[in-house]
Design a protein around this motif. Structure first.
Motif, PDB file in Angstrom:
ATOM      1  N   LEU A  56     -29.637  -1.850 -74.092  1.00 39.05           N
ATOM      2  CA  LEU A  56     -28.143  -1.686 -74.725  1.00 39.05           C
ATOM      3  C   LEU A  56     -28.238  -2.248 -75.932  1.00 39.05           C
ATOM      4  CD1 LEU A  56     -26.601  -3.744 -71.573  1.00 39.05           C
ATOM      5  CD2 LEU A  56     -26.039  -1.626 -72.064  1.00 39.05           C
ATOM      6  N   THR A  60     -26.113   0.719 -78.045  1.00 39.17           N
ATOM      7  CA  THR A  60     -24.536   0.362 -78.056  1.00 39.17           C
ATOM      8  C   THR A  60     -24.456  -0.486 -79.509  1.00 39.17           C
ATOM      9  OG1 THR A  60     -24.627  -1.792 -77.088  1.00 39.17           O
ATOM     10  CG2 THR A  60     -24.258   0.183 -75.799  1.00 39.17           C
ATOM     11  N   GLY A  62     -23.005  -3.270 -79.645  1.00 38.93           N
ATOM     12  CA  GLY A  62     -22.865  -5.022 -79.085  1.00 38.93           C
ATOM     13  C   GLY A  62     -21.582  -5.288 -78.669  1.00 38.93           C
ATOM     14  N   GLU A  63     -20.441  -4.464 -78.699  1.00 43.43           N
ATOM     15  CA  GLU A  63     -19.289  -4.615 -78.230  1.00 43.43           C
ATOM     16  C   GLU A  63     -18.923  -4.010 -76.871  1.00 43.43           C
ATOM     17  OE1 GLU A  63     -16.918  -6.519 -79.892  1.00 43.43           O
ATOM     18  OE2 GLU A  63     -18.864  -6.903 -81.362  1.00 43.43           O
ATOM     19  N   THR A  64     -19.939  -3.472 -76.458  1.00 51.09           N
ATOM     20  CA  THR A  64     -19.606  -2.582 -75.106  1.00 51.09           C
ATOM     21  C   THR A  64     -19.602  -3.800 -73.896  1.00 51.09           C
ATOM     22  OG1 THR A  64     -20.943  -0.887 -76.073  1.00 51.09           O
ATOM     23  CG2 THR A  64     -20.781  -0.875 -73.821  1.00 51.09           C
ATOM     24  N   LYS A  65     -18.584  -3.328 -72.949  1.00 51.62           N
ATOM     25  CA  LYS A  65     -18.368  -4.178 -71.721  1.00 51.62           C
ATOM     26  C   LYS A  65     -19.290  -3.580 -70.860  1.00 51.62           C
ATOM     27  CE  LYS A  65     -15.055  -6.865 -70.910  1.00 51.62           C
ATOM     28  NZ  LYS A  65     -13.736  -7.357 -70.994  1.00 51.62           N
ATOM     29  N   LEU A  66     -19.817  -4.365 -69.961  1.00 51.58           N
ATOM     30  CA  LEU A  66     -20.560  -3.989 -68.825  1.00 51.58           C
ATOM     31  C   LEU A  66     -19.969  -4.045 -67.468  1.00 51.58           C
ATOM     32  CD1 LEU A  66     -23.837  -6.258 -69.672  1.00 51.58           C
ATOM     33  CD2 LEU A  66     -23.039  -3.955 -70.396  1.00 51.58           C
ATOM     34  N   SER A  81     -25.399  -9.769 -68.610  1.00 50.48           N
ATOM     35  CA  SER A  81     -24.268 -10.384 -69.449  1.00 50.48           C
ATOM     36  C   SER A  81     -24.873 -11.520 -70.151  1.00 50.48           C
ATOM     37  CB  SER A  81     -23.346 -10.725 -68.624  1.00 50.48           C
ATOM     38  OG  SER A  81     -22.154 -11.458 -69.352  1.00 50.48           O
ATOM     39  N   SER A  84     -27.576 -10.498 -73.008  1.00 55.80           N
ATOM     40  CA  SER A  84     -27.003  -9.785 -73.971  1.00 55.80           C
ATOM     41  C   SER A  84     -25.840 -10.345 -74.600  1.00 55.80           C
ATOM     42  CB  SER A  84     -26.777  -8.457 -73.560  1.00 55.80           C
ATOM     43  OG  SER A  84     -25.832  -8.485 -72.616  1.00 55.80           O
ATOM     44  N   ASN A  86     -23.156  -9.576 -73.712  1.00 59.82           N
ATOM     45  CA  ASN A  86     -22.021  -8.636 -73.611  1.00 59.82           C
ATOM     46  C   ASN A  86     -21.238  -9.195 -72.152  1.00 59.82           C
ATOM     47  OD1 ASN A  86     -24.006  -7.268 -74.970  1.00 59.82           O
ATOM     48  ND2 ASN A  86     -22.531  -5.473 -74.691  1.00 59.82           N
ATOM     49  N   TYR A  88     -18.850  -8.969 -68.788  1.00 55.97           N
ATOM     50  CA  TYR A  88     -18.597  -7.740 -67.850  1.00 55.97           C
ATOM     51  C   TYR A  88     -17.398  -7.930 -66.765  1.00 55.97           C
ATOM     52  CZ  TYR A  88     -20.172 -11.430 -64.283  1.00 55.97           C
ATOM     53  OH  TYR A  88     -20.516 -12.264 -63.485  1.00 55.97           O
TER      54      TYR A  88
END
Length: 185
Positions: A56, A60, A62-66, A81, A84, A86, A88
């Motif tokens: 990831l 990505t 770094g702002e991406t939701k899982l 989560s 990283s 991130n 979720y």
């Protein structure tokens, strides 16, 4: 973590089995990857979380939701989560009949980019269903990241739904040194 290190972790958790197995989609296989063994082994789960987080970080902003599909991908998305940073959400396979009756649990903003995490992709249908539920909830979903791609049509099925399949390990990688007669087909 490199591919071989992850394969070693899956094998150390005794998650790769050889024999005759019926798969959830109704087909049969001469090998089986037991997600419950690799998801309940702390060392293997940690290795997967590190590998997902590394992937990831490379792919990505770094702002991406899982998102994890209940039940199987929940441990994966939770540890990823934490690893990283991130946030979720959890996608249910069916809407519950009580409480909030949500199909997607957790905070999800309209237009938010989400990557679906899954354990094993065979046909990819559960990931397609999760992506559709997330899209209906307003998310932007273009990618599915799995631990193992069995290379049995998931990538093609996902592509038909405008989703790209990315995997940490493929069946070809996993079975490279498997016993005689065991292959990814």
């Amino acid at each position: 973590m490199d591919t071989q290190g992850l394969i070693d972790a899956l094998r150390a958790a005794d998650a790769v089995k050889f024999g005759e197995f019926e798969l959830s989609h109704g087909g049969t296989s001469n090998y089986y990857v037991d997600k419950y063994l690799f998801e309940t082994d702390p060392d293997c789960l940690e290795a997967i979380a590190e590998a997902f987080a590394d992937h990831l970080a490379r792919t990505t902003d770094g702002e991406t939701k899982l998102a994890g599909v209940a039940l199987g991908a929940v441990p994966l998305v939770a540890v990823t989560s934490v690893e990283s940073g991130n946030p979720y959400v959890i996608v249910r396979k069916q809407q519950k009949e009580y409480g909030t009756a949500n199909l997607v649990e957790g905070e999800l903003a309209d237009g938010e980019e989400v990557v679906v995490l899954e354990d094993i992709a065979t046909t990819g249908q559960s990931a397609v269903d999760a992506a559709e539920a997330l899209r209906e909830a307003g998310a932007v979903v273009n990618r599915v990241l799995v631990v193992v791609d069995r290379e049995e049509g998931a990538a093609e099925n996902l592509a038909e739904h405008d989703l790209e399949l990315e995997s940490l390990v493929t069946a070809s990688d996993l079975l490279d040194d498997a016993p005689e007669g065991v292959d990814a087909t």
